[in-house]
Enzyme design. Structure first.
Site, PDB file in Angstrom:
ATOM      1  N   ARG A 182      55.887  37.581  31.897  1.00 24.00           N
ATOM      2  CA  ARG A 182      55.546  37.634  33.385  1.00 24.00           C
ATOM      3  C   ARG A 182      54.230  37.076  34.097  1.00 24.00           C
ATOM      4  O   ARG A 182      53.823  36.470  33.694  1.00 24.00           O
ATOM      5  CB  ARG A 182      55.572  39.240  33.573  1.00 24.00           C
ATOM      6  CG  ARG A 182      54.577  40.269  33.681  1.00 24.00           C
ATOM      7  CD  ARG A 182      54.999  40.908  33.965  1.00 24.00           C
ATOM      8  NE  ARG A 182      53.282  42.009  32.966  1.00 24.00           N
ATOM      9  CZ  ARG A 182      54.206  43.272  32.494  1.00 24.00           C
ATOM     10  NH1 ARG A 182      54.709  44.186  32.927  1.00 24.00           N
ATOM     11  NH2 ARG A 182      52.637  44.301  32.046  1.00 24.00           N
ATOM     12  N   SER A 227      53.084  29.919  75.573  1.00 22.43           N
ATOM     13  CA  SER A 227      52.085  30.666  74.743  1.00 22.43           C
ATOM     14  C   SER A 227      52.607  31.970  74.647  1.00 22.43           C
ATOM     15  O   SER A 227      53.016  32.359  75.463  1.00 22.43           O
ATOM     16  CB  SER A 227      50.745  30.702  74.873  1.00 22.43           C
ATOM     17  OG  SER A 227      50.078  31.339  73.830  1.00 22.43           O
ATOM     18  N   TYR A 246      52.072  25.279  67.422  1.00 16.62           N
ATOM     19  CA  TYR A 246      51.064  25.949  66.763  1.00 16.62           C
ATOM     20  C   TYR A 246      51.335  27.242  66.996  1.00 16.62           C
ATOM     21  O   TYR A 246      52.041  27.767  67.719  1.00 16.62           O
ATOM     22  CB  TYR A 246      50.048  25.263  67.790  1.00 16.62           C
ATOM     23  CG  TYR A 246      50.268  26.319  68.889  1.00 16.62           C
ATOM     24  CD1 TYR A 246      49.554  27.149  69.591  1.00 16.62           C
ATOM     25  CD2 TYR A 246      49.897  25.148  70.112  1.00 16.62           C
ATOM     26  CE1 TYR A 246      49.205  27.199  70.565  1.00 16.62           C
ATOM     27  CE2 TYR A 246      50.353  25.469  71.698  1.00 16.62           C
ATOM     28  CZ  TYR A 246      49.427  27.078  72.090  1.00 16.62           C
ATOM     29  OH  TYR A 246      49.309  27.240  72.809  1.00 16.62           O
ATOM     30  N   CYS A 285      50.010  33.547  70.612  1.00 16.25           N
ATOM     31  CA  CYS A 285      49.033  33.474  70.780  1.00 16.25           C
ATOM     32  C   CYS A 285      47.967  35.393  70.006  1.00 16.25           C
ATOM     33  O   CYS A 285      47.202  36.265  70.617  1.00 16.25           O
ATOM     34  CB  CYS A 285      48.000  33.031  71.570  1.00 16.25           C
ATOM     35  SG  CYS A 285      48.664  33.467  73.484  1.00 16.25           S
ATOM     36  N   MET A 325      57.581  53.899  33.498  1.00 15.68           N
ATOM     37  CA  MET A 325      59.480  54.052  32.861  1.00 15.68           C
ATOM     38  C   MET A 325      59.158  54.066  31.626  1.00 15.68           C
ATOM     39  O   MET A 325      58.061  54.339  30.807  1.00 15.68           O
ATOM     40  CB  MET A 325      61.058  53.348  33.270  1.00 15.68           C
ATOM     41  CG  MET A 325      61.345  53.698  34.663  1.00 15.68           C
ATOM     42  SD  MET A 325      62.431  52.530  35.304  1.00 15.68           S
ATOM     43  CE  MET A 325      61.905  50.739  35.104  1.00 15.68           C
ATOM     44  N   HIS A 334      41.521  48.953  69.587  1.00 18.07           N
ATOM     45  CA  HIS A 334      41.008  47.966  69.876  1.00 18.07           C
ATOM     46  C   HIS A 334      39.810  47.684  69.108  1.00 18.07           C
ATOM     47  O   HIS A 334      39.779  46.704  68.442  1.00 18.07           O
ATOM     48  CB  HIS A 334      40.125  49.043  70.849  1.00 18.07           C
ATOM     49  CG  HIS A 334      39.128  48.241  71.851  1.00 18.07           C
ATOM     50  ND1 HIS A 334      37.180  48.376  71.737  1.00 18.07           N
ATOM     51  CD2 HIS A 334      38.773  47.051  72.568  1.00 18.07           C
ATOM     52  CE1 HIS A 334      37.087  47.410  72.130  1.00 18.07           C
ATOM     53  NE2 HIS A 334      37.761  46.586  72.897  1.00 18.07           N
ATOM     54  N   GLY A 371      54.709  50.443  32.779  1.00 18.40           N
ATOM     55  CA  GLY A 371      54.425  52.285  31.843  1.00 18.40           C
ATOM     56  C   GLY A 371      54.651  53.016  32.961  1.00 18.40           C
ATOM     57  O   GLY A 371      54.577  54.208  32.935  1.00 18.40           O
ATOM     58  N   LYS A 402      62.543  41.793  31.929  1.00 16.67           N
ATOM     59  CA  LYS A 402      62.051  42.333  31.325  1.00 16.67           C
ATOM     60  C   LYS A 402      63.054  41.826  30.271  1.00 16.67           C
ATOM     61  O   LYS A 402      63.146  40.187  29.494  1.00 16.67           O
ATOM     62  CB  LYS A 402      61.629  43.457  30.553  1.00 16.67           C
ATOM     63  CG  LYS A 402      60.834  43.588  29.164  1.00 16.67           C
ATOM     64  CD  LYS A 402      60.201  44.524  29.037  1.00 16.67           C
ATOM     65  CE  LYS A 402      59.411  45.969  28.984  1.00 16.67           C
ATOM     66  NZ  LYS A 402      59.421  46.954  29.173  1.00 16.67           N
ATOM     67  N   ARG A 454      63.937  49.501  25.656  1.00 19.25           N
ATOM     68  CA  ARG A 454      62.934  49.225  26.133  1.00 19.25           C
ATOM     69  C   ARG A 454      63.737  49.396  27.967  1.00 19.25           C
ATOM     70  O   ARG A 454      64.741  48.552  28.414  1.00 19.25           O
ATOM     71  CB  ARG A 454      62.536  47.882  26.235  1.00 19.25           C
ATOM     72  CG  ARG A 454      61.781  48.009  24.488  1.00 19.25           C
ATOM     73  CD  ARG A 454      61.637  46.440  24.438  1.00 19.25           C
ATOM     74  NE  ARG A 454      60.008  46.240  25.517  1.00 19.25           N
ATOM     75  CZ  ARG A 454      59.492  45.125  24.834  1.00 19.25           C
ATOM     76  NH1 ARG A 454      60.809  43.741  24.666  1.00 19.25           N
ATOM     77  NH2 ARG A 454      58.545  44.901  25.973  1.00 19.25           N
TER      78      ARG A 454
HETATM   79  P1  ADP Z   1      56.399  48.829  28.901  1.00 18.92           P
HETATM   80  O1  ADP Z   1      57.174  48.111  30.746  1.00 18.92           O
HETATM   81  O2  ADP Z   1      55.256  49.610  29.723  1.00 18.92           O
HETATM   82  O3  ADP Z   1      55.133  47.704  28.907  1.00 18.92           O
HETATM   83  P2  ADP Z   1      57.482  47.918  26.784  1.00 18.92           P
HETATM   84  O4  ADP Z   1      59.200  48.014  26.876  1.00 18.92           O
HETATM   85  O5  ADP Z   1      57.177  46.553  26.896  1.00 18.92           O
HETATM   86  O6  ADP Z   1      56.701  48.889  27.844  1.00 18.92           O
HETATM   87  O7  ADP Z   1      57.338  48.471  25.386  1.00 18.92           O
HETATM   88  C1  ADP Z   1      55.557  48.822  25.224  1.00 18.92           C
HETATM   89  C2  ADP Z   1      55.573  47.963  24.170  1.00 18.92           C
HETATM   90  O8  ADP Z   1      56.261  48.583  23.425  1.00 18.92           O
HETATM   91  C3  ADP Z   1      54.865  45.889  24.196  1.00 18.92           C
HETATM   92  O9  ADP Z   1      54.235  45.801  24.645  1.00 18.92           O
HETATM   93  C4  ADP Z   1      55.281  46.482  22.290  1.00 18.92           C
HETATM   94  O10 ADP Z   1      54.123  46.193  22.023  1.00 18.92           O
HETATM   95  C5  ADP Z   1      56.032  47.626  22.331  1.00 18.92           C
HETATM   96  N1  ADP Z   1      57.741  47.509  21.945  1.00 18.92           N
HETATM   97  C6  ADP Z   1      58.352  47.205  22.146  1.00 18.92           C
HETATM   98  N2  ADP Z   1      59.158  46.276  21.807  1.00 18.92           N
HETATM   99  C7  ADP Z   1      58.606  46.164  20.617  1.00 18.92           C
HETATM  100  C8  ADP Z   1      59.466  45.627  19.561  1.00 18.92           C
HETATM  101  N3  ADP Z   1      61.123  45.184  19.644  1.00 18.92           N
HETATM  102  N4  ADP Z   1      59.215  45.577  18.327  1.00 18.92           N
HETATM  103  C9  ADP Z   1      57.787  45.525  17.989  1.00 18.92           C
HETATM  104  N5  ADP Z   1      57.012  45.978  19.136  1.00 18.92           N
HETATM  105  C10 ADP Z   1      58.014  46.295  20.724  1.00 18.92           C
HETATM  106 MG    MG Z   2      55.718  46.116  28.314  1.00 18.29          MG
END
Ligand code: ADP
Ligand code: MG
Ligand code: MG
Length: 892
Positions: A352, A777, A864, A844, A107, A468, A105, A26, A96
């Site tokens: 990503r 082989s 091969y 083979c 962490m 088998h 989702g 990220k 984040r």
């Molecule tokens: P995850 O890894 O679970 O997707 P994120 O860190 O991407 O968690 O955060 C989830 C959501 O929170 C993002 O998709 C976004 O919608 C919202 N978010 C995160 N940072 C910001 C920010 N700076 N401003 C507005 N929304 C945010």
């Molecule tokens: Mg995210």
């Protein structure tokens, strides 16, 4: 001083996309997007190095981190004009998580950090929107209370539900400023009640708490489980991203959503995703409100009556499209993007590479190459070879209802439906009436082959991925679920039981070999599509590939299937499989129990025409392409019946004394047949077998050559050689028969004699063996067994434990042990080529269809690889990727 903090802001960043190990995916991509001049809220990333420090020091942060964070906050002040913690113009941030590998989702993330009783009022005054400000604050308390302070989030949800009930609304959006204000008061009271402490009002304390909580979430239970399932090392750690907030919950011209640059299930070009108006962060995935479709096209397809983003906010939609196109071109791959629209302005919050189905992967790769975004060889490398398996077989339709009876191992992919049958003879009989059957066995043995062949799919109670049943099913391209341990198969009563449910012979089940599931009844399926993008990628793969791809095929049916998948010859034809067929097993057994050489020859004479006919057909199908035929390999007792009842029946059928048959079977019994009287050892003690097989091969070559007009150059392969003199011996027999056949027919033969390298001694003495052997082989199934001293059939007792405990990274019978077995191969290749420059080298074993193993084969420059028919396309693609990467490695 260690640099712990990397800033990013519009137009410039200290990090970039290459730095995922340090900044997490990220963070690295937020930096990259910022440098691309895209609209990304500014912020900074605290490195995974801090995570390492955190866990190495009793969950303390580095002492010099604070100063670096302060400096980064100063920068944020400069670019946003807002000050973190300021009462008048407060800067709000999100905190984040973000590790090197995507762990969606798993962490924690906290939004709207920096709000307190004072700043929330400034926010309300500044925006003139109390409802909005209070909504942000209550979200923050809720997330912080849950993630950082550990108060169960259900308790917060309860309070909202009560507030909704009080206000008489069923949606959060229906609550007004006063409603939220009272929710905030109740939230604070809840925290005080639960923890006997107040919700922190100091933004710097909030920030420190959130940073620690995100690092701590690296070790939460769901993250640990996710890592173990996805093989993500624990020591990678997570980074923490602190980023200025933008607000998707600011009203009707605001929204938040997720989108793919192309459809992840079909690959079709164009934005694909979901959004929610007036929403923030996790609202979209949380499932509380139903998200809306991005495009009109998708809305029409789903039949939704809620407006698409395209219709609702056309300008923002276009801006999003433009941004996503920039990302896709830049990353040269389909992207999965998180975005927020604040008052009509689009902000990018994450990007990503998007996960996609195999079908979509092919289409995307081909389209992107044709659009000129990527090259053809990049397109070839963009498709994961193993996923092609999904496409070569019928599969269960997405969304079909699954009534799962039992879970086993995904031993061979594809789906099949049929009546369950517990006996191979019966399977054959019912299939002959055009009724599809699923053969159900406790486990299978070579004697079940005809039943497996007749069945649509195979299900076993015991056995692993290399049992088998699994190996044979993969070879046949049939779905197989093995090791369904919860299933109790009862041959006597013709039933199978699972979880108290009893299924009788004739009941219909469906196997999902790709998932290892047994489903009750008939389930809807989709047929494979081999033309289109699939065909194009295969064509491009063939253009860059260096190694040839052959197939392991014992029967004309397998050879034909492999040919249609693009096999360029046969790398292994196991002749013994031909002897198990009904009309052959009897002369084979006569040969085995014969008392004299004359009797043996008499029995072999019956086998000769049948074997010759098999070879003629294989040669014809391969029309001039190389065909390697291996002389008989297994110990003879495998061809004899073992159960007393079988012995009686067989003896009766052969018109001989059952006791004689039993005695012969007992005499042939070995303590360790795998290491016993088999392969060239058998060919040396029974040269008449080698003679018959060599004759069948040569006569067939001549006949097929005449019929097709393509000269056949058969490769005669001698198994289980460890000494050069063994090969000398067998080769002398083969050469003698060749001269005989030439004299009898007047046709000059062109053939090669070579050996399998499947014993460590042969690998080490390869230099000497190559004096006689014209090709090698690598029989890596046996080479793995004998290098490790592990019997493949018993490996399932402990190899899974080894994998689980990290003693081995991968099952060496599935993916080559590169350091051990691989090194022996490297030695053999080098020494062999030193003796004989033009020595032909191939593999083979089952590994010949495994992408990682194929990469290794490229690195030692094999000529091969050979694999089961249904893995031929996988091998073609993997060999192409190996060639591309190998060349890139050489030039860089
Ligand atoms: P995850 O890894 O679970 O997707 P994120 O860190 O991407 O968690 O955060 C989830 C959501 O929170 C993002 O998709 C976004 O919608 C919202 N978010 C995160 N940072 C910001 C920010 N700076 N401003 C507005 N929304 C945010
Ligand atoms: Mg995210
Ligand atoms: Mg072998």
């Amino acid at each position: 001083m260690t640099k712990w903090v990397y800033s990013f802001e519009h137009g410039k960043a200290e990090g970039d996309a290459m730095m995922t190990a340090l900044l997490g995916g990220k963070g690295a991509h937020l930096a990259e997007m910022s440098s691309l001049d895209l609209a990304v809220p500014p912020g900074f990333t605290i490195t995974t190095g801090v995570c390492d420090f955190f866990y190495a020091n009793g969950k303390q942060l580095p002492p010099d981190l604070d100063g670096q964070v302060e400096a980064a906050l100063e920068r944020l002040k400069a670019v946003t004009g807002r000050t973190f913690g300021d009462a008048q113009k407060p800067l709000l941030v999100s905190v984040r998580s973000g590790s090197r590998a995507s762990m969606p989702g798993m962490m924690d993330t906290v939004l709207n950090l920096g709000l307190n009783d004072v700043t929330v009022e400034s926010m309300a005054a500044e925006t003139g929107d109390k409802r909005f400000a209070y909504d942000c604050y209550r979200r923050f308390i809720q997330m912080y209370g849950d993630v950082v302070m550990g108060v169960d989030h259900e308790l917060f949800e309860e309070i909202i539900d009560n507030a909704k009930a009080d206000a008489g609304h069923d949606q959060d959006t229906g609550l007004d400023a006063d409603d939220w204000l009272s929710v905030i008061a109740r939230y604070k009271a809840l925290i005080r009640e639960e923890l006997d402490e107040d919700f922190p009002q100091d933004p710097r304390l909030q920030l420190a708490g959130a940073i620690k909580a995100v690092f701590a979430s690296w070790m939460n239970q769901r993250a640990i489980v996710f890592r173990s399932i996805n093989n993500i090392p624990k020591d990678w750690g997570t980074a923490v991203n602190v980023q200025a907030m933008v607000f998707g919950n600011r009203g009707e011209q605001s929204a938040t959503g997720v989108c793919f640059s192309r459809n992840p299930s079909t690959g079709k070009r164009g934005l694909y995703g979901e959004f929610l108006v007036n929403a923030q962060g996790e609202d979209v995935v949380a499932g509380i409100r139903t998200p809306q479709d991005l495009t009109e096209e998708a809305r029409l397809a789903t039949g939704s009556d809620r407006a698409s983003l395209e219709k609702l906010m056309p300008d923002a939609f276009e801006e999003l499209e433009r941004n996503v196109a920039v990302l896709e071109r830049h990353y040269r791959d389909m992207q999965d993007v998180e975005f927020t629209i604040e008052d009509g302005k689009v902000w990018l919050l994450q990007t990503r590479s998007g996960k996609r189905t195999a079908k979509a992967a092919l289409r995307i790769a081909v389209d992107m190459a044709e659009e000129g975004v990527i090259s053809r060889s990049e397109a070839v490398c963009a498709v994961e070879p193993a996923t092609l398996d999904q496409l070569l077989h019928p599969t269960i339709s997405e969304g079909a209802e699954r009534d799962v009876i039992a879970q086993g191992l995904p031993a061979s992919p594809g789906a099949a439906t049929g009546e369950i049958v517990f006996n191979p003879d019966e399977a054959e009989k019912i299939a002959a009436q055009d009724r599809p059957v699923i053969l159900v066995r406790v486990e299978t043995s070579p004697e079940d082959i005809h039943g497996m062949n007749a069945a649509q799919g195979i299900l076993t109670q015991r056995g692993g991925m290399t049992s088998h049943a699994a190996v044979v099913a993969r070879g046949m391209g049939k779905p197989c679920v093995s090791g369904a341990g919860m299933l109790k198969v009862d041959y006597k009563n013709n039933t199978m039981t699972s979880n108290g449910r009893v299924f009788h012979k004739g009941d219909v089940v469906t196997l999902d070999g790709g998932k290892g599931q047994v489903l009750s009844g008939n389930v809807e399926m989709e047929q494979p599509e081999l033309s289109g993008a699939f065909g194009t990628i295969m064509e491009w793969a063939d253009e860059v590939r260096r190694m040839r791809v052959r197939t392991n095929a014992d029967t004309p049916k397998e050879a034909r299937a492999a040919h249609s998948f693009g096999a360029e010859g046969i790398g292994l034809c196991r002749t013994e499989h031909m002897f198990f067929e009904e009309d052959r097993i009897t002369p084979m057994r006569e040969m085995i129990i014969a008392d004299t050489e004359a009797e043996r020859r008499e029995a072999l004479a019956k086998l000769l025409p049948m074997q010759r006919a098999d070879f003629v057909e294989l040669f014809e199908i391969m029309a001039g392409m190389p065909v390697t035929i291996r002389l008989i390999d297994p110990p003879l007792h495998e061809f004899l019946p073992h159960e007393d009842s079988d012995v009686e029946a067989v003896a009766k059928g052969m018109g001989i004394d059952p006791d004689k048959l039993k005695m012969r079977a007992t005499a042939l019994r070995e303590f360790n047949p795998m290491l016993g009287h088999r392969g060239c050892r058998l060919l040396i003690s029974h040269p008449e077998i080698a003679e018959m097989q060599a004759r069948a091969i040569f006569e067939a070559a001549i006949e097929a050559g005449k019929r097709t007009g393509n000269q056949v150059i058969p490769e005669v392969m001698v198994p289980l050689v460890s000494l050069k003199r063994e090969l000398d011996h067998v080769k002398a027999t083969i050469d003698r028969i060749a001269v005989d056949v030439e004299n009898e027919t007047g046709v000059k033969l062109n053939y090669q004699v070579g050996t399998m390298i499947e014993l460590p001694r042969a690998a080490i003495r390869a230099g000497e063996i190559a004096e006689v052997s014209e090709f090698f082989s690598f029989g890596t199934n046996d080479l793995t067994q004998t290098t490790f001293g592990i019997s493949r059939d018993d490996a399932t007792q402990f190899v899974p434990t080894y994998e689980a405990q990290g003693v081995v990274d991968r099952d060496p019978f599935i993916s080559l042990d590169l350091e051990g077995v691989g090194d022996l191969m490297r030695i053999a290749a080098e020494r062999g080529r030193e003796t004989r420059e033009e020595l032909k080298l191939g593999i083979c074993g089952e590994h010949g269809g495994d992408p990682i193993s194929i990469h290794f084969c490229e690195s030692i420059e094999l000529d091969y690889v050979s694999c089961s028919p249904f893995r031929v396309p996988i091998a073609r693609l993997a060999a192409a990727q190996a060639a591309v990467r190998h060349r890139a490695g050489k030039t860089s």
